[in-house]
Design a protein around this motif. Sequence first.
Motif, PDB file in Angstrom:
ATOM      1  N   UNK A 212       7.895 -38.422   1.691  1.00 11.13           N
ATOM      2  CA  UNK A 212       6.595 -37.792   1.902  1.00 11.13           C
ATOM      3  C   UNK A 212       6.496 -36.482   1.133  1.00 11.13           C
ATOM      4  N   UNK A 213       5.278 -36.098   0.815  1.00 11.07           N
ATOM      5  CA  UNK A 213       5.038 -34.881   0.043  1.00 11.07           C
ATOM      6  C   UNK A 213       5.101 -33.644   0.932  1.00 11.07           C
ATOM      7  N   UNK A 214       5.640 -32.568   0.351  1.00  9.77           N
ATOM      8  CA  UNK A 214       5.666 -31.292   1.051  1.00  9.77           C
ATOM      9  C   UNK A 214       6.956 -31.002   1.783  1.00  9.77           C
ATOM     10  N   UNK A 215       7.946 -31.884   1.688  1.00  9.56           N
ATOM     11  CA  UNK A 215       9.206 -31.680   2.408  1.00  9.56           C
ATOM     12  C   UNK A 215      10.292 -31.104   1.502  1.00  9.56           C
ATOM     13  N   UNK A 216      10.530 -31.729   0.358  1.00  7.48           N
ATOM     14  CA  UNK A 216      11.597 -31.320  -0.560  1.00  7.48           C
ATOM     15  C   UNK A 216      11.010 -31.069  -1.945  1.00  7.48           C
ATOM     16  N   UNK A 217      11.144 -29.833  -2.428  1.00 11.53           N
ATOM     17  CA  UNK A 217      10.525 -29.479  -3.704  1.00 11.53           C
ATOM     18  C   UNK A 217      11.093 -30.300  -4.850  1.00 11.53           C
ATOM     19  N   UNK A 218      12.385 -30.582  -4.828  1.00  4.31           N
ATOM     20  CA  UNK A 218      13.032 -31.301  -5.925  1.00  4.31           C
ATOM     21  C   UNK A 218      13.163 -32.785  -5.635  1.00  4.31           C
ATOM     22  N   UNK A 219      12.370 -33.303  -4.755  1.00  2.00           N
ATOM     23  CA  UNK A 219      12.430 -34.735  -4.437  1.00  2.00           C
ATOM     24  C   UNK A 219      12.173 -35.569  -5.694  1.00  2.00           C
ATOM     25  N   UNK A 220      12.868 -36.692  -5.779  1.00  5.34           N
ATOM     26  CA  UNK A 220      12.740 -37.582  -6.936  1.00  5.34           C
ATOM     27  C   UNK A 220      11.839 -38.758  -6.566  1.00  5.34           C
ATOM     28  N   UNK A 221      10.900 -39.065  -7.459  1.00  4.41           N
ATOM     29  CA  UNK A 221       9.968 -40.166  -7.233  1.00  4.41           C
ATOM     30  C   UNK A 221      10.089 -41.173  -8.367  1.00  4.41           C
ATOM     31  N   UNK A 222       9.980 -42.429  -8.014  1.00  5.06           N
ATOM     32  CA  UNK A 222      10.062 -43.515  -8.989  1.00  5.06           C
ATOM     33  C   UNK A 222       8.792 -44.346  -8.950  1.00  5.06           C
ATOM     34  N   UNK A 223       8.528 -44.988 -10.064  1.00  5.74           N
ATOM     35  CA  UNK A 223       7.361 -45.860 -10.152  1.00  5.74           C
ATOM     36  C   UNK A 223       7.789 -47.318 -10.153  1.00  5.74           C
ATOM     37  N   UNK A 224       6.897 -48.146  -9.692  1.00 10.75           N
ATOM     38  CA  UNK A 224       7.067 -49.581  -9.776  1.00 10.75           C
ATOM     39  C   UNK A 224       5.853 -50.163 -10.471  1.00 10.75           C
ATOM     40  N   UNK A 225       5.944 -51.415 -10.883  1.00 12.13           N
ATOM     41  CA  UNK A 225       4.810 -52.046 -11.542  1.00 12.13           C
ATOM     42  C   UNK A 225       4.706 -53.495 -11.110  1.00 12.13           C
ATOM     43  N   UNK A 226       3.490 -53.999 -11.134  1.00  9.60           N
ATOM     44  CA  UNK A 226       3.231 -55.373 -10.756  1.00  9.60           C
ATOM     45  C   UNK A 226       1.987 -55.833 -11.504  1.00  9.60           C
ATOM     46  N   UNK A 227       1.971 -57.098 -11.876  1.00 14.20           N
ATOM     47  CA  UNK A 227       0.796 -57.652 -12.550  1.00 14.20           C
ATOM     48  C   UNK A 227      -0.096 -58.318 -11.518  1.00 14.20           C
ATOM     49  N   UNK A 228      -1.388 -58.076 -11.641  1.00 16.43           N
ATOM     50  CA  UNK A 228      -2.361 -58.711 -10.765  1.00 16.43           C
ATOM     51  C   UNK A 228      -3.012 -59.868 -11.511  1.00 16.43           C
ATOM     52  N   UNK A 229      -2.816 -61.054 -11.009  1.00 17.36           N
ATOM     53  CA  UNK A 229      -3.372 -62.261 -11.607  1.00 17.36           C
ATOM     54  C   UNK A 229      -4.702 -62.612 -10.942  1.00 17.36           C
ATOM     55  N   UNK A 230      -5.509 -63.476 -11.547  1.00 17.87           N
ATOM     56  CA  UNK A 230      -6.763 -63.883 -10.905  1.00 17.87           C
ATOM     57  C   UNK A 230      -6.520 -64.423  -9.502  1.00 17.87           C
ATOM     58  N   UNK A 231      -7.288 -63.912  -8.537  1.00 20.83           N
ATOM     59  CA  UNK A 231      -7.137 -64.317  -7.144  1.00 20.83           C
ATOM     60  C   UNK A 231      -6.173 -63.464  -6.337  1.00 20.83           C
ATOM     61  N   UNK A 232      -5.470 -62.510  -6.984  1.00 20.54           N
ATOM     62  CA  UNK A 232      -4.535 -61.621  -6.279  1.00 20.54           C
ATOM     63  C   UNK A 232      -5.298 -60.455  -5.642  1.00 20.54           C
ATOM     64  N   UNK A 233      -4.745 -59.944  -4.539  1.00 20.86           N
ATOM     65  CA  UNK A 233      -5.385 -58.843  -3.814  1.00 20.86           C
ATOM     66  C   UNK A 233      -4.359 -57.786  -3.440  1.00 20.86           C
TER      67      UNK A 233
END
Length: 342
Positions: A212-233
């Motif tokens: 969560x934001x606001x707890x550790x100034x040097x916190x490390x964050x990572x990104x993920x990725x996903x493809x949305x195909x027709x009909x995906x929600x």
Amino acid sequence: MIMITKTPETQNAFRNLSSTAAACTRDKQTCRNSSMRATAAQIDGTRTRDEELEAVRRGHAKLQQAIYEAAQIQRKLCSPRELVSGEYEIAGEIFAVRHLTGDFFKVMQLDGALGLVVGDIAGKGLSAGIWQAHLMDLVQRSSRTYSHPADAVAAVNRELCQDPSEPPLTALFFARLDLERNELVYCNAGLPAPLVLRRDKSVERLEAGGPMLGALREAIYKSGSVRLNPGDTLVAYSDGLTECRNAQDEEFEMGRLSAAVKSVGGTNANQFLFSTLATVLDFADSRAPEDDLSLLVVRRCEVAFTERTSELDKNLAAPRREQMLAMRPRQTTNKQVPMTGT
């Protein structure tokens, strides 16, 4: 007839009686005056209390009006509530347990991509609501400064941690949806994992991110990725949804949410959103939600729309809110309804 002989003694007795009678008369007048003064003071005191109560009522009414106006501003900040962009339909809504909410969402245009935000500020009501605009501003500025969601989220976290006013902890999901490549790059900082409902009814959880934001100034964050195909929600939400409880003190939790989104699939984003919320509130039955609920639905349509980006009729906001209010838990007369403090 009794004859009283006039003697010095009888004269003294008469004088004493006259003096006593006069004193009694004065005392009665004094008592009467005192009583009248007390009555007048009581009337003045009652009038003063009535005036004070009326002043309190007027102040309370002004405060309620100010809170209502602030809530309307919050609704405008959390926009658009319905959007069509290319192949994508987007719908978002917040169900607040009080007038003001610590939950928020936002859909932004970001250089060929859509920025998607769902946030949950710790607490609810005024204490959380007053921070909402500040948090949304930080997110929007960072999302335009950093192209990578993890970098944008880390920048928001640093600003919160160095803020001397000690802002509350905030959970945040931020994603960039590339409308040409149909790729969703995201960072989830403390919110329950958003879901991607595939066309084949399988469900994926988006868990990459950090604390969560606001707890550790040097916190490390990572990104993920996903493809949305027709009909995906994509379904992003606050913990008020999965932690909603029923009269038996059971939580709605992730398993029920996954089942709910699977049963809804195939509709447009707006119908998907309200069907999911209706399932949650039906589960709660007579028990009122204890925390704000927010939900953002992004659906890639199976048949491509004509390329357009437009916010739907603003008048839709009012009936949608009425639809939300109509789904509030029902009060029953044949059983005791648990009351919750909000």
